[in-house]
Write a protein that holds these residues in place. Structure first.
Motif, mmCIF file in Angstrom:
data_model
loop_
_atom_site.group_PDB
_atom_site.id
_atom_site.type_symbol
_atom_site.label_atom_id
_atom_site.label_comp_id
_atom_site.label_asym_id
_atom_site.label_seq_id
_atom_site.Cartn_x
_atom_site.Cartn_y
_atom_site.Cartn_z
ATOM 1 N N ASN A 163 0.887 -1.175 0.073
ATOM 2 C CA ASN A 163 -0.028 0.103 0.129
ATOM 3 C C ASN A 163 0.853 1.198 -0.201
ATOM 4 O O ASN A 163 0.262 2.441 -0.370
ATOM 5 N N GLY A 164 2.199 1.240 0.560
ATOM 6 C CA GLY A 164 2.816 2.249 0.293
ATOM 7 C C GLY A 164 3.494 2.651 1.669
ATOM 8 O O GLY A 164 3.413 2.050 2.526
ATOM 9 N N THR A 165 4.050 3.854 1.678
ATOM 10 C CA THR A 165 4.950 4.384 2.587
ATOM 11 C C THR A 165 4.194 5.688 3.045
ATOM 12 O O THR A 165 4.063 6.541 2.305
ATOM 13 N N PHE A 166 3.696 5.996 4.361
ATOM 14 C CA PHE A 166 3.066 7.145 4.836
ATOM 15 C C PHE A 166 3.792 7.753 5.839
ATOM 16 O O PHE A 166 4.642 7.185 6.819
ATOM 17 N N VAL A 167 3.436 9.128 6.192
ATOM 18 C CA VAL A 167 3.863 9.804 7.417
ATOM 19 C C VAL A 167 3.127 9.280 8.478
ATOM 20 O O VAL A 167 1.911 9.367 8.277
ATOM 21 N N ALA A 168 3.763 8.802 9.420
ATOM 22 C CA ALA A 168 3.239 8.525 10.865
ATOM 23 C C ALA A 168 2.871 9.218 11.774
ATOM 24 O O ALA A 168 3.140 10.640 11.654
ATOM 25 N N ALA A 169 1.815 8.986 12.791
ATOM 26 C CA ALA A 169 1.772 10.028 13.655
ATOM 27 C C ALA A 169 2.951 9.963 14.570
ATOM 28 O O ALA A 169 3.212 9.299 15.582
ATOM 29 N N ALA A 170 3.955 10.612 14.008
ATOM 30 C CA ALA A 170 5.320 10.704 14.660
ATOM 31 C C ALA A 170 5.452 11.110 16.167
ATOM 32 O O ALA A 170 6.237 10.742 16.908
ATOM 33 N N GLY A 171 4.728 12.198 16.355
ATOM 34 C CA GLY A 171 4.554 12.506 17.857
ATOM 35 C C GLY A 171 4.349 11.430 18.857
ATOM 36 O O GLY A 171 5.137 11.237 19.769
ATOM 37 N N SER A 172 3.590 10.755 18.528
ATOM 38 C CA SER A 172 3.169 9.751 19.564
ATOM 39 C C SER A 172 4.276 8.632 19.726
ATOM 40 O O SER A 172 4.507 8.192 20.559
ATOM 41 N N ALA A 173 4.720 8.220 18.362
ATOM 42 C CA ALA A 173 5.729 7.287 18.123
ATOM 43 C C ALA A 173 7.056 7.794 18.878
ATOM 44 O O ALA A 173 7.648 6.764 19.763
ATOM 45 N N ALA A 174 7.250 9.116 18.601
ATOM 46 C CA ALA A 174 8.475 9.463 19.154
ATOM 47 C C ALA A 174 8.382 9.749 20.592
ATOM 48 O O ALA A 174 9.459 9.446 21.526
ATOM 49 N N GLU A 175 7.219 9.992 21.031
ATOM 50 C CA GLU A 175 7.085 10.187 22.552
ATOM 51 C C GLU A 175 7.144 8.868 23.238
ATOM 52 O O GLU A 175 7.667 8.559 24.302
ATOM 53 N N ARG A 176 6.716 7.768 22.652
ATOM 54 C CA ARG A 176 6.710 6.586 23.249
ATOM 55 C C ARG A 176 8.242 6.100 23.227
ATOM 56 O O ARG A 176 8.802 5.360 24.254
ATOM 57 N N GLU A 177 9.021 6.145 22.281
ATOM 58 C CA GLU A 177 10.245 5.819 22.166
ATOM 59 C C GLU A 177 10.884 6.634 23.227
ATOM 60 O O GLU A 177 12.010 6.015 23.879
ATOM 61 N N LEU A 178 10.842 7.972 23.197
ATOM 62 C CA LEU A 178 11.616 8.871 24.282
ATOM 63 C C LEU A 178 11.129 8.307 25.797
ATOM 64 O O LEU A 178 12.182 8.464 26.792
ATOM 65 N N ALA A 179 10.095 7.821 26.179
ATOM 66 C CA ALA A 179 9.562 7.637 27.358
ATOM 67 C C ALA A 179 10.376 6.254 27.744
ATOM 68 O O ALA A 179 10.842 6.040 28.961
ATOM 69 N N SER A 180 10.656 5.355 26.755
ATOM 70 C CA SER A 180 11.157 4.171 26.823
ATOM 71 C C SER A 180 12.642 4.433 27.060
ATOM 72 O O SER A 180 13.232 3.691 28.268
ATOM 73 N N ALA A 181 13.288 5.214 26.578
ATOM 74 C CA ALA A 181 14.736 5.543 26.599
ATOM 75 C C ALA A 181 14.784 6.256 27.859
ATOM 76 O O ALA A 181 15.947 5.895 28.749
ATOM 77 N N ALA A 182 13.959 7.141 28.441
ATOM 78 C CA ALA A 182 14.211 7.605 29.622
ATOM 79 C C ALA A 182 13.948 6.530 30.792
ATOM 80 O O ALA A 182 14.751 6.529 31.688
ATOM 81 N N GLN A 183 13.158 5.689 30.755
ATOM 82 C CA GLN A 183 12.781 4.439 31.857
ATOM 83 C C GLN A 183 14.119 3.637 31.822
ATOM 84 O O GLN A 183 14.574 3.570 32.719
ATOM 85 N N THR A 184 14.917 3.429 30.602
ATOM 86 C CA THR A 184 16.023 2.779 30.687
ATOM 87 C C THR A 184 17.034 3.496 31.440
ATOM 88 O O THR A 184 17.887 2.855 32.122
ATOM 89 N N TYR A 185 17.108 4.681 31.098
ATOM 90 C CA TYR A 185 18.281 5.627 31.686
ATOM 91 C C TYR A 185 18.184 5.626 32.948
ATOM 92 O O TYR A 185 19.001 5.463 34.017
ATOM 93 N N VAL A 186 16.845 5.958 33.426
ATOM 94 C CA VAL A 186 16.376 5.993 35.167
ATOM 95 C C VAL A 186 16.801 4.645 35.665
ATOM 96 O O VAL A 186 17.597 4.728 36.780
ATOM 97 N N GLU A 187 16.523 3.692 35.039
ATOM 98 C CA GLU A 187 16.882 2.231 35.718
ATOM 99 C C GLU A 187 18.496 2.009 35.795
ATOM 100 O O GLU A 187 18.953 1.566 36.794
ATOM 101 N N ARG A 188 19.191 2.449 34.845
ATOM 102 C CA ARG A 188 20.678 2.335 34.976
ATOM 103 C C ARG A 188 21.329 3.378 35.789
ATOM 104 O O ARG A 188 22.213 2.812 36.660
#
Length: 122
Positions: A72-97
């Motif tokens: 079907n092709g390649t589309f612009v994603a809802a980048a904000g929500s994906a980016a925010e999820r990835e950032l939250a995950s990275a922050a959680q990893t940082y905090v645990e470390r």
């Protein structure tokens, strides 16, 4: 979508493609759901190798800026929500470390502030 590749630029062509699409998606020039050209189509219009554009698309997909929907092709994603999820995950990893290393909350926060200053002002 308008992209310009500058051969004399210090950034590699794939990075220029990645950065320009990312910026246009972030700013809303490319709205969520916008269908991007095929890899071959964009490569031909920019005078680049298909592998160069494919590398940029892979990086953008990894960053959550675009999503590929098979044939079907390649589309612009809802980048904000994906980016925010990835950032939250990275922050959680940082905090645990930081906790495993025995850092205080103030020390961990200071390290993040230093890194942000270096990245955004340096």
């Amino acid at each position: 979508m308008t992209l310009k590749i500058h051969i004399d630029d210090s950034a590699a062509p794939y990075e220029q493609v990645r950065a320009q699409i990312s910026e246009q998606a972030r700013s809303g020039v490319l709205p969520v759901g916008y269908r991007l050209p095929t890899v071959r189509g964009l490569a031909a219009s920019l005078g680049l190798a298909a592998n160069t554009v494919a590398k940029a698309y892979r990086a953008l997909e990894s960053d959550g800026v675009i999503e590929t929907r098979g044939r079907n092709g390649t589309f612009v994603a809802a980048a904000g929500s994906a980016a925010e999820r990835e950032l939250a995950s990275a922050a959680q990893t940082y905090v645990e470390r930081a906790r495993r290393l025995g850092l205080t909350e103030a020390d961990a926060l200071a390290a993040v502030r230093d890194a942000l200053r270096a990245a955004y002002r340096g």
